[in-house]
Design an enzyme around this catalytic site. Structure first.
Site, PDB file in Angstrom:
ATOM      1  N   GLU A 235      18.538  36.789  10.210  1.00 10.57           N
ATOM      2  CA  GLU A 235      19.855  37.595  10.255  1.00 10.57           C
ATOM      3  C   GLU A 235      19.639  38.213  11.706  1.00 10.57           C
ATOM      4  O   GLU A 235      19.053  38.169  12.598  1.00 10.57           O
ATOM      5  CB  GLU A 235      19.624  38.821   9.532  1.00 10.57           C
ATOM      6  CG  GLU A 235      19.533  38.559   7.969  1.00 10.57           C
ATOM      7  CD  GLU A 235      18.770  39.286   6.961  1.00 10.57           C
ATOM      8  OE1 GLU A 235      18.433  40.418   7.425  1.00 10.57           O
ATOM      9  OE2 GLU A 235      18.336  39.053   5.881  1.00 10.57           O
ATOM     10  N   LYS A 237      19.477  41.256  14.549  1.00  7.93           N
ATOM     11  CA  LYS A 237      18.820  42.480  14.388  1.00  7.93           C
ATOM     12  C   LYS A 237      19.893  43.489  14.889  1.00  7.93           C
ATOM     13  O   LYS A 237      19.924  43.527  15.905  1.00  7.93           O
ATOM     14  CB  LYS A 237      17.620  42.402  15.257  1.00  7.93           C
ATOM     15  CG  LYS A 237      16.908  43.692  15.389  1.00  7.93           C
ATOM     16  CD  LYS A 237      15.393  43.719  15.898  1.00  7.93           C
ATOM     17  CE  LYS A 237      14.584  44.870  15.814  1.00  7.93           C
ATOM     18  NZ  LYS A 237      15.253  46.120  16.015  1.00  7.93           N
ATOM     19  N   ARG A 242      17.966  52.503  10.068  1.00  9.14           N
ATOM     20  CA  ARG A 242      17.521  52.022   8.821  1.00  9.14           C
ATOM     21  C   ARG A 242      17.900  52.998   7.727  1.00  9.14           C
ATOM     22  O   ARG A 242      17.735  54.104   7.996  1.00  9.14           O
ATOM     23  CB  ARG A 242      16.168  51.549   8.863  1.00  9.14           C
ATOM     24  CG  ARG A 242      15.552  51.041   7.742  1.00  9.14           C
ATOM     25  CD  ARG A 242      15.539  49.728   7.627  1.00  9.14           C
ATOM     26  NE  ARG A 242      15.146  48.624   6.731  1.00  9.14           N
ATOM     27  CZ  ARG A 242      13.874  48.115   6.726  1.00  9.14           C
ATOM     28  NH1 ARG A 242      12.958  48.525   7.716  1.00  9.14           N
ATOM     29  NH2 ARG A 242      13.241  47.460   5.493  1.00  9.14           N
ATOM     30  N   ARG A 257      14.199  55.905   7.374  1.00 10.15           N
ATOM     31  CA  ARG A 257      13.003  55.488   7.559  1.00 10.15           C
ATOM     32  C   ARG A 257      11.676  56.284   6.989  1.00 10.15           C
ATOM     33  O   ARG A 257      10.742  55.876   6.490  1.00 10.15           O
ATOM     34  CB  ARG A 257      12.616  54.853   8.910  1.00 10.15           C
ATOM     35  CG  ARG A 257      12.890  53.436   9.031  1.00 10.15           C
ATOM     36  CD  ARG A 257      12.328  52.827  10.233  1.00 10.15           C
ATOM     37  NE  ARG A 257      10.708  52.941  10.162  1.00 10.15           N
ATOM     38  CZ  ARG A 257      10.259  52.123  11.051  1.00 10.15           C
ATOM     39  NH1 ARG A 257      10.810  51.092  11.996  1.00 10.15           N
ATOM     40  NH2 ARG A 257       8.985  52.495  11.287  1.00 10.15           N
ATOM     41  N   GLU A 285      20.946  48.668   7.428  1.00 14.31           N
ATOM     42  CA  GLU A 285      21.115  49.307   8.774  1.00 14.31           C
ATOM     43  C   GLU A 285      22.436  49.962   8.879  1.00 14.31           C
ATOM     44  O   GLU A 285      23.493  49.371   8.668  1.00 14.31           O
ATOM     45  CB  GLU A 285      20.624  48.137   9.877  1.00 14.31           C
ATOM     46  CG  GLU A 285      20.801  48.745  11.089  1.00 14.31           C
ATOM     47  CD  GLU A 285      19.352  49.213  11.657  1.00 14.31           C
ATOM     48  OE1 GLU A 285      18.395  48.917  10.640  1.00 14.31           O
ATOM     49  OE2 GLU A 285      18.993  49.579  12.726  1.00 14.31           O
ATOM     50  N   PHE A 356      21.143  44.314   4.055  1.00 17.81           N
ATOM     51  CA  PHE A 356      20.249  42.958   4.039  1.00 17.81           C
ATOM     52  C   PHE A 356      19.381  42.809   2.684  1.00 17.81           C
ATOM     53  O   PHE A 356      18.516  41.657   2.910  1.00 17.81           O
ATOM     54  CB  PHE A 356      19.445  42.571   5.351  1.00 17.81           C
ATOM     55  CG  PHE A 356      18.848  43.981   5.912  1.00 17.81           C
ATOM     56  CD1 PHE A 356      17.516  44.322   5.290  1.00 17.81           C
ATOM     57  CD2 PHE A 356      19.427  44.726   6.981  1.00 17.81           C
ATOM     58  CE1 PHE A 356      16.948  45.336   5.659  1.00 17.81           C
ATOM     59  CE2 PHE A 356      18.805  45.651   7.456  1.00 17.81           C
ATOM     60  CZ  PHE A 356      17.367  46.013   6.917  1.00 17.81           C
ATOM     61  N   ARG A 454       3.716  46.358   7.357  1.00 20.22           N
ATOM     62  CA  ARG A 454       4.062  45.425   8.490  1.00 20.22           C
ATOM     63  C   ARG A 454       3.262  44.237   8.485  1.00 20.22           C
ATOM     64  O   ARG A 454       2.115  43.992   9.004  1.00 20.22           O
ATOM     65  CB  ARG A 454       3.690  46.293   9.743  1.00 20.22           C
ATOM     66  CG  ARG A 454       4.345  45.477  11.020  1.00 20.22           C
ATOM     67  CD  ARG A 454       3.947  46.365  11.981  1.00 20.22           C
ATOM     68  NE  ARG A 454       4.313  47.869  12.063  1.00 20.22           N
ATOM     69  CZ  ARG A 454       5.560  48.229  12.532  1.00 20.22           C
ATOM     70  NH1 ARG A 454       6.536  47.348  12.635  1.00 20.22           N
ATOM     71  NH2 ARG A 454       5.756  49.614  12.595  1.00 20.22           N
ATOM     72  N   LYS A 460      10.500  40.259  13.977  1.00 21.11           N
ATOM     73  CA  LYS A 460      11.622  40.808  14.745  1.00 21.11           C
ATOM     74  C   LYS A 460      11.392  40.005  16.176  1.00 21.11           C
ATOM     75  O   LYS A 460      10.355  39.704  16.881  1.00 21.11           O
ATOM     76  CB  LYS A 460      11.654  41.969  15.029  1.00 21.11           C
ATOM     77  CG  LYS A 460      10.310  42.906  15.311  1.00 21.11           C
ATOM     78  CD  LYS A 460      10.480  44.360  15.520  1.00 21.11           C
ATOM     79  CE  LYS A 460       9.284  45.191  15.797  1.00 21.11           C
ATOM     80  NZ  LYS A 460       9.227  46.415  15.663  1.00 21.11           N
TER      81      LYS A 460
HETATM   82  P1  AMP Z   1      12.020  48.040  15.316  1.00 19.52           P
HETATM   83  O1  AMP Z   1      12.693  49.480  15.173  1.00 19.52           O
HETATM   84  O2  AMP Z   1      12.106  47.822  16.772  1.00 19.52           O
HETATM   85  O3  AMP Z   1      10.438  48.103  14.779  1.00 19.52           O
HETATM   86  O4  AMP Z   1      12.728  47.184  14.335  1.00 19.52           O
HETATM   87  C1  AMP Z   1      12.604  47.078  12.970  1.00 19.52           C
HETATM   88  C2  AMP Z   1      13.981  47.733  12.419  1.00 19.52           C
HETATM   89  O5  AMP Z   1      15.091  46.740  12.847  1.00 19.52           O
HETATM   90  C3  AMP Z   1      14.216  47.932  11.085  1.00 19.52           C
HETATM   91  O6  AMP Z   1      13.439  48.971  10.641  1.00 19.52           O
HETATM   92  C4  AMP Z   1      15.595  47.916  10.855  1.00 19.52           C
HETATM   93  O7  AMP Z   1      15.881  49.330  11.145  1.00 19.52           O
HETATM   94  C5  AMP Z   1      16.208  47.165  12.140  1.00 19.52           C
HETATM   95  N1  AMP Z   1      17.004  46.233  11.778  1.00 19.52           N
HETATM   96  C6  AMP Z   1      18.020  45.684  12.238  1.00 19.52           C
HETATM   97  N2  AMP Z   1      18.602  44.654  11.623  1.00 19.52           N
HETATM   98  C7  AMP Z   1      17.700  44.430  10.813  1.00 19.52           C
HETATM   99  C8  AMP Z   1      17.661  43.332   9.629  1.00 19.52           C
HETATM  100  N3  AMP Z   1      18.553  42.298   9.431  1.00 19.52           N
HETATM  101  N4  AMP Z   1      16.736  43.138   8.711  1.00 19.52           N
HETATM  102  C9  AMP Z   1      15.730  44.224   8.807  1.00 19.52           C
HETATM  103  N5  AMP Z   1      15.615  44.849   9.739  1.00 19.52           N
HETATM  104  C10 AMP Z   1      16.903  45.185  10.762  1.00 19.52           C
END
Ligand code: AMP
Length: 593
Positions: A235, A237, A242, A257, A285, A356, A454, A460
């Site tokens: 998907e 990002k 979130r 979150r 999101e 998602f 995690r 990601k």
């Molecule tokens: P990070 O905030 O950099 O740790 O990246 C993880 C975050 O990406 C998740 O907690 C979500 O808020 C966000 N996110 C965006 N798109 C998605 C997706 N398709 N699936 C899961 N998380 C996503």
């Protein structure tokens, strides 16, 4: 009486650094209490005045606590400040400065009742009065822990997970069953009562109590991603916030979150969600949304097979400037942090909820199903007509509803693509970037939903060299136009359970953010070193940098070249910050090409 034993037990827990000893002390202690007292103690031991699921808060700030302790101590403020600098927390100050009492009168239950009264009292004067009464009855040692619970942090090295372990040990239960019940109920006290009765399996999901979110691990390349699983569900990002949506009896609530309720920040989402069936929990999101694709440059996009509504749904084409798009976080940011969101703000910065995952359908928990099956359930749910006309075929362009006053935002299934090779992923990455999204989320279709973990089932892939989530440990006053405000931040990453500094950054935040942060930091000083203030390690920042070097300047052994603050991360808790292992990995990658 029972409050004194609670405080003495906390002292014993704090006196050892060994986790096994801590859990053994807690287990013995819980076993020695009556079920209702043990339930209360378990909640207090997890550092909370109330069970997690309850939305009740005490609303007692640091300054009210401080004022009350000062008053009861009869000491000048100066003496209190010196004590605070020595200990760094108000609970220990209370223990040091409050007068001795001939005997202890407080029970766990009476403290709990006082907390309830304080929570329901309106205004600082009424709350202050009740707080004074409570602390007046307490011995200094009891006051220490009452104040710590009120501040939300016992600081005895006891996380909720250790209380769960202690419950399993005390009542001969499986740790996984305890964890599961606590996750479903959001109440460690009720979990204890079920464990004691051997009835953990009976715990049912409690709606309007957020489940911990599943987290993702960073990967550096498409190859690395596919080394964990061969077939991937991919998907975009999205760069937003979130959010978990709970729907029951025509009502919808949203949680961040950090499991805080954020429904009020997005008034246009509940009407769009409320028509979904009872007992639904969604994960997705919230993004700033451009219904017509404006707001970011449109570039040529490669054609990639996408199946937004599952394999049978019509493909979505992403070319053409009229395609709705998610906008960058900086756009969404403009409407965050406000108490009330006006209709004008909702019109100017529309949002969408890109869903998602689905964690619960018709009240049944789906966490143990593979993502592949959860995705099918979600596809069907969002494709089905709603009880209310919340979403129509192209709700993206629809904002207010016929004859209805309230705005209503789109709730959309985040498109999913299948990828089997690094080339598939590269193509999807380019397309995601062209749509203005941050990168990709690459997921194992066979994986269960693991709350709070995690793992390597969600990955990601981002464009930046790397950013680190770090915790601010010290701050300094700025120069030039930043004189008088705390604008220089020293920050740290985790090494085990210690925070080790890795760098210092000056730029990146807006003046308004710096002003707000200055106020916060001044209220959370741990040690005043003149020009530099050590502060409570609570604020998480995302920092970018050009390069990483080995260095003796900071205790982590690394330093960052040209670090800059990308943004504040109020959505992350300090324990969510990055670790020294991630730092090492980035460093090694950089030096092995
Ligand atoms: P990070 O905030 O950099 O740790 O990246 C993880 C975050 O990406 C998740 O907690 C979500 O808020 C966000 N996110 C965006 N798109 C998605 C997706 N398709 N699936 C899961 N998380 C996503």
């Amino acid at each position: 009486m029972t409050m004194l034993r609670f405080a003495q037990t906390c002292e014993a827990i704090a006196a050892t650094t060994k986790k096994l000893e801590k859990t053994a002390i807690v287990a013995d202690y819980l076993r020695s209490l009556s079920p209702s007292e043990a339930a209360e103690a378990a909640i207090f031991l997890s550092g909370r005045p109330f069970a997690a699921y309850r939305e009740t808060t005490l609303q007692v700030g640091g300054s009210l606590l401080w004022k009350t302790i000062a008053e009861l101590s009869g000491k000048p403020e100066q003496g209190l400040t010196a004590s605070y600098r020595r200990h760094g927390d108000s609970g220990s100050v209370a223990a040091e400065v409050l007068p001795e009492k001939p005997q202890s009168l407080l029970s766990l239950v009476s403290v709990q009742q006082s907390f309830e009264q304080i929570a329901s009292a309106r205004g600082p004067a009424a709350k202050g009065h009740l707080l004074r009464e409570l602390l007046h009855q307490a011995t200094p040692l009891e006051a220490k822990y009452i104040v710590k619970i009120i501040s939300g942090d016992l600081r005895i090295g006891l996380k909720e997970s250790l209380v769960e372990e202690a419950i399993a040990k005390a009542f001969d239960a499986q740790l996984d069953d305890v964890k599961r019940a606590n996750m479903l109920l959001g109440d460690i006290g009720e979990t204890l009562v079920l464990a004691l009765a051997g009835r953990l399996a009976e715990a049912k999901i409690r709606l309007f109590n957020a489940i911990d979110f599943m987290l993702a691990s960073p990967v550096e390349s498409a190859q690395e991603a596919l080394s964990y699983f061969e077939n991937a569900a991919v998907e975009d990002k999205y760069d937003g916030i979130r959010a978990q949506a709970h729907i029951s009896k025509g009502e919808a609530h949203l949680y961040s979150r950090t499991r805080d309720e954020i429904t009020e920040s997005f008034p246009e989402l509940p009407p769009a969600l409320a028509g979904l069936p009872d007992g639904t929990i969604l994960d997705g999101e919230i993004v700033a949304w451009s219904p017509h694709g404006a707001g970011i440059p449109t570039r040529e996009e490669p054609t990639v097979e996408r199946n937004p509504g599952g394999p049978d749904a019509a493909p979505v084409t992403n070319s053409g400037s009229a395609t709705p798009r998610a906008l960058p976080f900086s756009t969404l940011q403009q409407r965050l942090g406000r108490k009330k969101v006006s209709e004008k703000m909702m019109r100017e910065i529309p949002v969408a909820y890109l869903v998602f995952d689905i964690l619960c359908a018709d009240g049944d928990l789906l966490l143990d199903l593979p993502l592949r099956e959860r995705a099918q359930i979600l596809d069907k749910l969002l494709a089905a007509p709603r009880a209310q006309p919340a979403i129509q075929a192209h709700a993206q362009s629809q904002f207010a509803f016929q004859g209805e006053e309230r705005s209503c935002a789109p709730v959309l299934r985040a498109p999913v693509s299948a990828a089997h090779s690094p080339d598939d992923i590269e193509a999807l990455f380019t397309a995601a970037r062209a749509r203005g999204n941050e990168g990709l989320m690459i997921k194992d279709p066979e994986s269960r939903y693991t709350p709070g973990r995690r793992g390597k089932s969600w990955l990601k892939l981002k464009r930046e060299l790397a950013t680190l989530d770090v915790v601010v440990t010290a701050v300094e006053y700025g120069h030039g136009k930043r004189i008088g405000v705390l604008s220089d931040y020293t920050f740290a990453v985790w090494n085990g359970d210690r925070l080790e500094n890795i760098g210092k950054a000056y730029s990146g935040l807006t003046d308004a953010e710096i002003a707000e942060m200055t106020e916060w930091f001044l209220e959370h000083v741990v040690r005043d070193e003149g020009l530099r203030l050590q502060v409570e390690p609570k604020i998480v920042l995302e920092v970018a940098f050009n390069n990483m070097m080995e260095s003796t300047r900071h205790e982590s052994g690394y330093s960052l070249r040209f670090p800059r603050i990308v943004r504040l991360r109020p959505d992350k808790l300090p324990e969510d910050a990055d670790t020294i292992e991630t730092v090492r990995k980035i460093y090694e990658r950089q030096h092995t090409g």
